[in-house]
Design a protein around this motif. Structure first.
Motif, PDB file in Angstrom:
ATOM      1  N   GLU A 225      14.752  -0.688   0.565  1.00 24.20           N
ATOM      2  CA  GLU A 225      15.727   0.374   0.314  1.00 24.20           C
ATOM      3  C   GLU A 225      15.039   1.722   0.085  1.00 24.20           C
ATOM      4  O   GLU A 225      15.511   2.756   0.555  1.00 24.20           O
ATOM      5  N   VAL A 226      13.909   1.715  -0.617  1.00 22.19           N
ATOM      6  CA  VAL A 226      13.219   2.962  -0.951  1.00 22.19           C
ATOM      7  C   VAL A 226      12.369   3.475   0.210  1.00 22.19           C
ATOM      8  O   VAL A 226      12.346   4.681   0.493  1.00 22.19           O
ATOM      9  N   THR A 227      11.665   2.570   0.885  1.00 18.47           N
ATOM     10  CA  THR A 227      10.679   3.005   1.882  1.00 18.47           C
ATOM     11  C   THR A 227      11.067   2.703   3.327  1.00 18.47           C
ATOM     12  O   THR A 227      10.454   3.245   4.252  1.00 18.47           O
ATOM     13  N   GLY A 228      12.049   1.835   3.532  1.00 24.18           N
ATOM     14  CA  GLY A 228      12.371   1.421   4.891  1.00 24.18           C
ATOM     15  C   GLY A 228      11.414   0.377   5.425  1.00 24.18           C
ATOM     16  O   GLY A 228      11.436   0.052   6.617  1.00 24.18           O
ATOM     17  N   VAL A 229      10.547  -0.164   4.565  1.00 24.47           N
ATOM     18  CA  VAL A 229       9.563  -1.157   4.976  1.00 24.47           C
ATOM     19  C   VAL A 229       9.897  -2.491   4.329  1.00 24.47           C
ATOM     20  O   VAL A 229      10.123  -2.564   3.115  1.00 24.47           O
ATOM     21  N   LYS A 230       9.918  -3.548   5.136  1.00 26.77           N
ATOM     22  CA  LYS A 230      10.123  -4.889   4.621  1.00 26.77           C
ATOM     23  C   LYS A 230       8.760  -5.527   4.398  1.00 26.77           C
ATOM     24  O   LYS A 230       8.082  -5.926   5.347  1.00 26.77           O
ATOM     25  N   SER A 231       8.376  -5.626   3.166  1.00 27.81           N
ATOM     26  CA  SER A 231       7.061  -6.163   2.836  1.00 27.81           C
ATOM     27  C   SER A 231       7.055  -7.684   2.938  1.00 27.81           C
ATOM     28  O   SER A 231       7.959  -8.352   2.438  1.00 27.81           O
ATOM     29  N   THR A 232       6.047  -8.218   3.599  1.00 32.92           N
ATOM     30  CA  THR A 232       5.893  -9.672   3.708  1.00 32.92           C
ATOM     31  C   THR A 232       4.505 -10.102   3.241  1.00 32.92           C
ATOM     32  O   THR A 232       3.959 -11.106   3.692  1.00 32.92           O
ATOM     33  N   VAL A 233       3.927  -9.308   2.336  1.00 28.72           N
ATOM     34  CA  VAL A 233       2.613  -9.612   1.758  1.00 28.72           C
ATOM     35  C   VAL A 233       2.781  -9.710   0.247  1.00 28.72           C
ATOM     36  O   VAL A 233       3.391  -8.839  -0.375  1.00 28.72           O
ATOM     37  N   GLN A 259       9.778 -18.302   3.440  1.00 27.74           N
ATOM     38  CA  GLN A 259      10.392 -16.976   3.605  1.00 27.74           C
ATOM     39  C   GLN A 259       9.574 -16.074   4.527  1.00 27.74           C
ATOM     40  O   GLN A 259       9.810 -14.859   4.586  1.00 27.74           O
ATOM     41  N   ASP A 260       8.601 -16.672   5.226  1.00 27.21           N
ATOM     42  CA  ASP A 260       7.709 -15.914   6.119  1.00 27.21           C
ATOM     43  C   ASP A 260       6.942 -14.825   5.366  1.00 27.21           C
ATOM     44  O   ASP A 260       6.732 -13.714   5.870  1.00 27.21           O
ATOM     45  N   ILE A 261       6.551 -15.159   4.162  1.00 21.36           N
ATOM     46  CA  ILE A 261       5.752 -14.246   3.337  1.00 21.36           C
ATOM     47  C   ILE A 261       4.426 -14.917   3.044  1.00 21.36           C
ATOM     48  O   ILE A 261       4.371 -16.095   2.693  1.00 21.36           O
ATOM     49  N   ARG A 262       3.326 -14.174   3.199  1.00 24.07           N
ATOM     50  CA  ARG A 262       1.998 -14.716   2.985  1.00 24.07           C
ATOM     51  C   ARG A 262       1.382 -14.106   1.734  1.00 24.07           C
ATOM     52  O   ARG A 262       1.576 -12.933   1.450  1.00 24.07           O
ATOM     53  N   PHE A 263       0.655 -14.935   0.993  1.00 16.82           N
ATOM     54  CA  PHE A 263       0.038 -14.419  -0.230  1.00 16.82           C
ATOM     55  C   PHE A 263      -1.471 -14.300  -0.061  1.00 16.82           C
ATOM     56  O   PHE A 263      -2.096 -15.039   0.703  1.00 16.82           O
ATOM     57  N   PHE A 264      -2.039 -13.352  -0.790  1.00 20.12           N
ATOM     58  CA  PHE A 264      -3.475 -13.095  -0.751  1.00 20.12           C
ATOM     59  C   PHE A 264      -4.032 -13.085  -2.174  1.00 20.12           C
ATOM     60  O   PHE A 264      -3.520 -12.385  -3.045  1.00 20.12           O
ATOM     61  N   ASP A 265      -5.093 -13.863  -2.391  1.00 17.73           N
ATOM     62  CA  ASP A 265      -5.861 -13.779  -3.630  1.00 17.73           C
ATOM     63  C   ASP A 265      -7.041 -12.849  -3.380  1.00 17.73           C
ATOM     64  O   ASP A 265      -6.930 -11.920  -2.582  1.00 17.73           O
ATOM     65  N   TRP A 266      -8.164 -13.108  -4.009  1.00 17.74           N
ATOM     66  CA  TRP A 266      -9.341 -12.267  -3.846  1.00 17.74           C
ATOM     67  C   TRP A 266     -10.589 -13.123  -4.017  1.00 17.74           C
ATOM     68  O   TRP A 266     -10.555 -14.198  -4.605  1.00 17.74           O
ATOM     69  N   ASN A 267     -11.694 -12.661  -3.471  1.00 18.94           N
ATOM     70  CA  ASN A 267     -12.972 -13.327  -3.709  1.00 18.94           C
ATOM     71  C   ASN A 267     -14.013 -12.393  -4.326  1.00 18.94           C
ATOM     72  O   ASN A 267     -15.151 -12.793  -4.569  1.00 18.94           O
ATOM     73  N   ILE A 268     -13.610 -11.152  -4.564  1.00 21.04           N
ATOM     74  CA  ILE A 268     -14.462 -10.197  -5.285  1.00 21.04           C
ATOM     75  C   ILE A 268     -13.577  -9.464  -6.286  1.00 21.04           C
ATOM     76  O   ILE A 268     -12.516  -8.933  -5.912  1.00 21.04           O
ATOM     77  N   SER A 269     -14.007  -9.431  -7.537  1.00 23.94           N
ATOM     78  CA  SER A 269     -13.231  -8.750  -8.575  1.00 23.94           C
ATOM     79  C   SER A 269     -14.034  -7.589  -9.161  1.00 23.94           C
ATOM     80  O   SER A 269     -15.224  -7.729  -9.453  1.00 23.94           O
ATOM     81  N   SER A 270     -13.356  -6.468  -9.333  1.00 25.34           N
ATOM     82  CA  SER A 270     -14.010  -5.307  -9.944  1.00 25.34           C
ATOM     83  C   SER A 270     -14.254  -5.515 -11.433  1.00 25.34           C
ATOM     84  O   SER A 270     -15.100  -4.848 -12.024  1.00 25.34           O
ATOM     85  N   GLY A 271     -13.477  -6.427 -12.048  1.00 25.37           N
ATOM     86  CA  GLY A 271     -13.598  -6.657 -13.486  1.00 25.37           C
ATOM     87  C   GLY A 271     -12.782  -5.710 -14.328  1.00 25.37           C
ATOM     88  O   GLY A 271     -12.901  -5.692 -15.552  1.00 25.37           O
ATOM     89  N   ASP A 272     -11.921  -4.912 -13.693  1.00 27.15           N
ATOM     90  CA  ASP A 272     -11.165  -3.902 -14.447  1.00 27.15           C
ATOM     91  C   ASP A 272      -9.804  -4.411 -14.908  1.00 27.15           C
ATOM     92  O   ASP A 272      -8.967  -3.626 -15.349  1.00 27.15           O
ATOM     93  N   GLY A 273      -9.574  -5.721 -14.842  1.00 26.55           N
ATOM     94  CA  GLY A 273      -8.256  -6.243 -15.193  1.00 26.55           C
ATOM     95  C   GLY A 273      -8.028  -6.434 -16.675  1.00 26.55           C
ATOM     96  O   GLY A 273      -6.892  -6.537 -17.122  1.00 26.55           O
ATOM     97  N   GLY A 274      -9.098  -6.498 -17.464  1.00 28.48           N
ATOM     98  CA  GLY A 274      -8.948  -6.729 -18.894  1.00 28.48           C
ATOM     99  C   GLY A 274      -8.694  -5.454 -19.668  1.00 28.48           C
ATOM    100  O   GLY A 274      -8.595  -4.355 -19.115  1.00 28.48           O
TER     101      GLY A 274
END
Length: 347
Positions: A225-233, A259-274
């Motif tokens: 609704e806001v961007t006109g983009v249907k996110s599937t990530v 729902q034809d949506i794909r998820f992504f994790d990570w294999n490198i972390s910056s460490g800035d989440g805490g």
């Protein structure tokens, strides 16, 4: 001679014997101390008192100084312990990321997962805007930012634009409502817009597959609704390997796939989440030291107002990656090889 006269002569002789040649009465001098002696005695007493007082003051100062030194020693010991603890934490995070990356690499062979970002389906434009094939390189790097948009989003976009780099933003619905303009700028600049839940509250999001599905649809519809983009990530709050959910995370992964949506994790972390604000130098090291070990590197960073050192480190991170041989920075698209922490597909 009369007795009276003899008495007077005797008295006169006694008085004469008590006087010196100048006529002073020596007997009086012997009977009372002089004023000079009294002053000398008083001065001696004062000196003794001052000496005692000085010793007491010096002893008190020594006690205070010793106490202060011990306090400072305790503070130095605590700071040293904190530094050692942070060093161990950093090392543990790197080991964990390495282990997770190895697990992800082993799972990749079993999971043929792709992510895509598309506007309302249009057969004529979809392929050109979001190609399935990416640039060929030995090392593909994906910069991803969670939890935005925030007060730092525009600054991040400016840095990315300066280096002509495209990235992926996994946004949170509640943050989006406060800055819809940032969402539009992300899309207009050609970056990938991904979902990271509506409110990031684990207890509500992972309460059931139904509640997860409701949250997902609400955010997907809102972003369109806001961007006109249907996110599937999508990126799971806490990652797909989080230990918070009482329900197996593969059930949520299977729902996303339905729902034809794909998820992504990570294999490198910056460490800035805490909550601890890592120095920019540490973030740079975390983000770049292991890129050469992977053909696909998905780097986790956070787009939050409090992450000032992440913003500070970003230009150097980009420059160091660009200087690596046969390495390219890309946004997540339909042709991106996935990095996932769990095996969710049925054999």
């Amino acid at each position: 001679m009369s007795s009276r006269n003899r008495s007077e002569d005797s008295t006169s002789e006694d008085r004469a014997s008590n006087r010196d040649v100048r006529g002073y009465d020596i007997s009086k001098e012997k009977r009372r101390p002089s004023s000079g002696r009294r002053k000398t005695r008083r001065l001696r007493k004062c000196n003794v008192c001052m000496l005692i007082l000085s010793v007491i003051i010096l002893m008190a100062l020594c006690v205070v100084l010793i106490a202060r030194v011990r306090t400072l020693d305790g503070m130095v010991a605590k700071l040293t312990a904190q530094v050692e603890s942070l060093t161990r934490l950093t090392a543990q995070q790197r080991e964990l990321m390495q282990q997770m990356a190895e697990e992800a690499q082993s799972v990749m062979g079993d999971n043929a997962v792709v992510g895509s970002l598309e506007k309302e389906p249009d057969p004529e434009t979809e392929e050109s805007e979001f190609p399935e094939e990416e640039v060929e390189a030995a090392h593909k790097v994906y910069l991803t930012f969670d939890d935005g948009p925030s007060a730092n989003t525009e600054k991040i976009l400016e840095i990315l634009d300066r280096y002509d780099i495209k990235a992926t933003f996994f946004v949170v619905g509640t943050a989006c409502e406060n800055d819809e303009e940032a969402l539009k700028k992300i899309v207009e600049a050609g970056h990938t817009l991904g979902m990271h839940s509506c409110n990031h509250k684990y207890s509500q999001l992972y309460a059931s597959v139904e509640s997860f599905g409701e949250d997902l649809k609400r955010q997907q519809d809102y972003l369109y609704e806001v961007t006109g983009v249907k996110s599937t990530v999508y990126r799971f709050p806490g990652g797909s390997s989080n230990k918070v959910s009482d329900i197996a995370m593969k059930e949520f992964a299977q729902y996303l796939d339905s729902q034809d949506i794909r998820f992504f994790d990570w294999n490198i972390s910056s460490g800035d989440g805490g909550s601890y604000l890592f120095p920019a130098e540490t973030i740079i090291e975390n983000c770049t030291s292991n890129v050469s070990n992977y053909s696909t590197s998905v780097i986790l960073m956070h787009d939050s107002a409090g992450k000032s050192t992440t913003l500070e480190a970003l230009p150097t991170i980009i420059e160091k990656i660009q200087d690596m041989e046969d390495t390219v920075i890309l946004p997540i698209t339909g042709g991106t090889e996935p990095v996932q922490h769990i095996k969710w597909q049925e054999d």
